[in-house]
Scaffold this motif. Structure first.
Motif, mmCIF file in Angstrom:
data_model
loop_
_atom_site.group_PDB
_atom_site.id
_atom_site.type_symbol
_atom_site.label_atom_id
_atom_site.label_comp_id
_atom_site.label_asym_id
_atom_site.label_seq_id
_atom_site.Cartn_x
_atom_site.Cartn_y
_atom_site.Cartn_z
ATOM 1 N N GLN A 7 -23.563 -41.968 -1.473
ATOM 2 C CA GLN A 7 -22.123 -41.860 -1.227
ATOM 3 C C GLN A 7 -21.808 -40.613 -0.412
ATOM 4 N N GLU B 112 -20.005 -40.392 3.352
ATOM 5 C CA GLU B 112 -18.900 -39.509 3.718
ATOM 6 C C GLU B 112 -19.284 -38.626 4.904
ATOM 7 N N PHE C 40 -8.182 -45.131 1.843
ATOM 8 C CA PHE C 40 -8.806 -44.575 3.047
ATOM 9 C C PHE C 40 -8.021 -44.949 4.304
ATOM 10 N N ALA D 196 -12.889 -35.845 3.930
ATOM 11 C CA ALA D 196 -14.258 -36.351 3.834
ATOM 12 C C ALA D 196 -15.201 -35.281 3.292
ATOM 13 N N SER E 1 -14.875 -35.090 -0.444
ATOM 14 C CA SER E 1 -15.546 -36.224 -1.071
ATOM 15 C C SER E 1 -17.061 -36.073 -1.029
ATOM 16 N N CYS E 2 -17.583 -35.581 0.099
ATOM 17 C CA CYS E 2 -19.029 -35.386 0.233
ATOM 18 C C CYS E 2 -19.537 -34.367 -0.782
ATOM 19 N N GLY F 230 -9.800 -35.596 -1.756
ATOM 20 C CA GLY F 230 -11.056 -36.263 -1.460
ATOM 21 C C GLY F 230 -12.095 -36.120 -2.555
ATOM 22 N N ALA G 267 -15.401 -39.979 -4.083
ATOM 23 C CA ALA G 267 -16.855 -40.182 -4.179
ATOM 24 C C ALA G 267 -17.290 -40.537 -5.602
#
Length: 442
Positions: free
Chosen positions: A174, A178, A257, A285, A288-289, A353, A357
């Motif tokens: 995941q 991202e 998104f 992003a 989230s990463c 974000g 994830a």
């Protein structure tokens, strides 16, 4: 005096205790070192990342290429939307063929056909072909295999008896998604604007073909083809009563998104900072990463529902918690946009974000636990298809809200509403009657 000094006991200088930070840091990332210690995992991961990067480049490159030559963003949007719809229809079929015949035998010819479609689009734009040729060419790219799903299938096969390692691998995948969708648009924009309009499509096509060829060459980690059932065809994942409600949550997440991207672009444009829109989206992003990588260090949920989404267990409760956190954090961009502060919005997007994830990782884990043997690629591709459908719907909804509501700030209510739909659906379907246990993922 010399004798006195010689008689004194010689003591070593005090030894300072070694810093525990490197050891703690090393121990913290031990789960990732453990999964990549398996032979072949680094090779197929590197190849898959090369093949996955174009996923964040192709649509942006197509829009810039078509709009730059034809002067119409409406045409560019319609062409990419057609390709998205075609992918939603063809993607599950391609994944089914991968499950039935193997990754290497199907992914390479499917990618070759998609590459021909991209090159056809490039030539049609370059030489002024009629509009219908653009639609037909981009629709041919729908055979692009789900590279992320194939990578997850390899992890699931390698660690079929190790839930903790599968959880870590899903979290890494995941985070990789991202990262690719964060870097892909930036790279595509840079190529199309600094070189020539077709450069983004050309480079993305070359990366896709090279990455899939290298990935398919890693045969020792490829999952074996599931044997055909003795009677009849294997049960489709869509026929499982627990999977469709889960796909609805992926649909809602995709809508988050899609709408967040459109609304953020409109907000930046409305404040005269259109060039900062890419940076704002990159912050979302990036959050989230980072959250995905950190989430992989946690213990996996225990008591995962054995083939029943409604049977709950820790996995189901964690999924509900992740969707609820996503719904709560998606209120932050709405509140920040009301203030009109770019800095506040940047911080809000970064924080917002951080819940997406974990939601995706836990949801993909549930998809793996629910999907019958021999249909794992198809099950995960159905989840990706739901995401794509949600992105398309969210983009349309976000665009409508920007045009009809009081400014782009109020339009941030669309991603907030989409995020609220995910825990609502999860909670409403949580008490479904348990169905038969599914066979373990292989």
């Amino acid at each position: 005096m010399i004798l006195f000094l010689a008689a004194r006991p010689v003591t070593a200088p005090p030894v300072r205790p070694a810093s525990r930070r490197p050891r703690l840091r090393s121990r913290a990332f031990a789960p990732y070192r453990r999964i990549f210690a398996v032979p072949g995992t680094r090779a197929f991961t590197a190849a898959n990342l090369l093949a996955r990067l174009p996923m964040g480049m192709l649509s942006v490159s197509a829009v810039l290429m078509i709009a730059g030559s034809r002067g119409s963003y409406a045409l560019a949007g319609a062409v990419t939307a057609t390709g998205l719809a075609a992918t939603a229809l063809v993607g599950p079929w391609t994944a089914r063929m991968v499950d039935r015949h193997g990754q290497a035998r199907i992914a390479v010819p499917a990618t070759a056909l998609a590459v021909l479609g991209s090159l056809s689009l490039l030539l049609c734009v370059r030489h002024g072909a009629p509009d219908w040729a653009l639609f037909a060419s981009y629709a041919a790219t729908a055979t692009t295999p789900n590279t992320g799903g194939m990578s997850r299938a390899r992890w699931a096969h390698l660690f079929r008896d190790d839930p903790a390692a599968r959880h870590t691998a899903n979290s890494f995948e995941q985070a990789a998604d991202e990262l690719c969708f964060m870097l892909g648009p930036v790279l595509a924009t840079l190529l199309c604007t600094t070189l020539f309009p077709e450069a983004g499509t050309a480079v993305a096509t070359a990366l896709l073909l090279t990455g899939v060829l290298l990935f398919a060459a890693q045969r020792r980690t490829e999952p074996p083809v599931a044997p055909a059932p003795a009677t009849g065809r294997p049960r489709s994942p869509l026929r499982l009563p627990e999977l469709p409600p889960l796909l609805v949550t992926f649909l809602a997440t995709g809508a988050v998104f899609g709408s967040l991207e459109v609304v953020t672009l409109a907000f930046a444009d409305g404040h005269g900072i259109r060039t900062a829109a890419g940076g704002l989206l990159a912050l979302q992003a990036a959050g989230s990463c980072a959250a995905g990588l950190l989430y992989g260090l946690l213990r996996p949920p225990t008591g995962a529902p054995p083939g029943s989404f409604g049977a709950w267990g820790t996995a189901g409760r964690r999924f509900l918690g992740c969707t609820a956190a996503m719904a709560a954090l998606m209120l932050l961009p709405l509140l920040a946009a009301v203030t009109g502060s770019l800095a506040a919005l940047a911080v809000a997007l970064l924080l917002a974000g951080m819940a997406t994830a974990p939601t995706m990782v836990t949801g993909m884990g549930l998809v793996q636990s629910l999907t019958p043997p021999g249909r794992l690629n198809e099950g995960m591709t159905l989840a990706v298809t739901a995401l794509l459908g949600g992105i398309a719907a969210g983009s349309a909804g976000g665009g409508w809200a920007v045009d009809h509501l009081a400014g782009a700030g109020a339009a941030y209510g669309v991603p907030a509403a989409a995020a609220a739909l995910a825990p609502a659906v999860t909670l409403l379907t949580a008490r479904r009657r348990p169905s038969r246990p599914a066979a373990p993922v292989s």
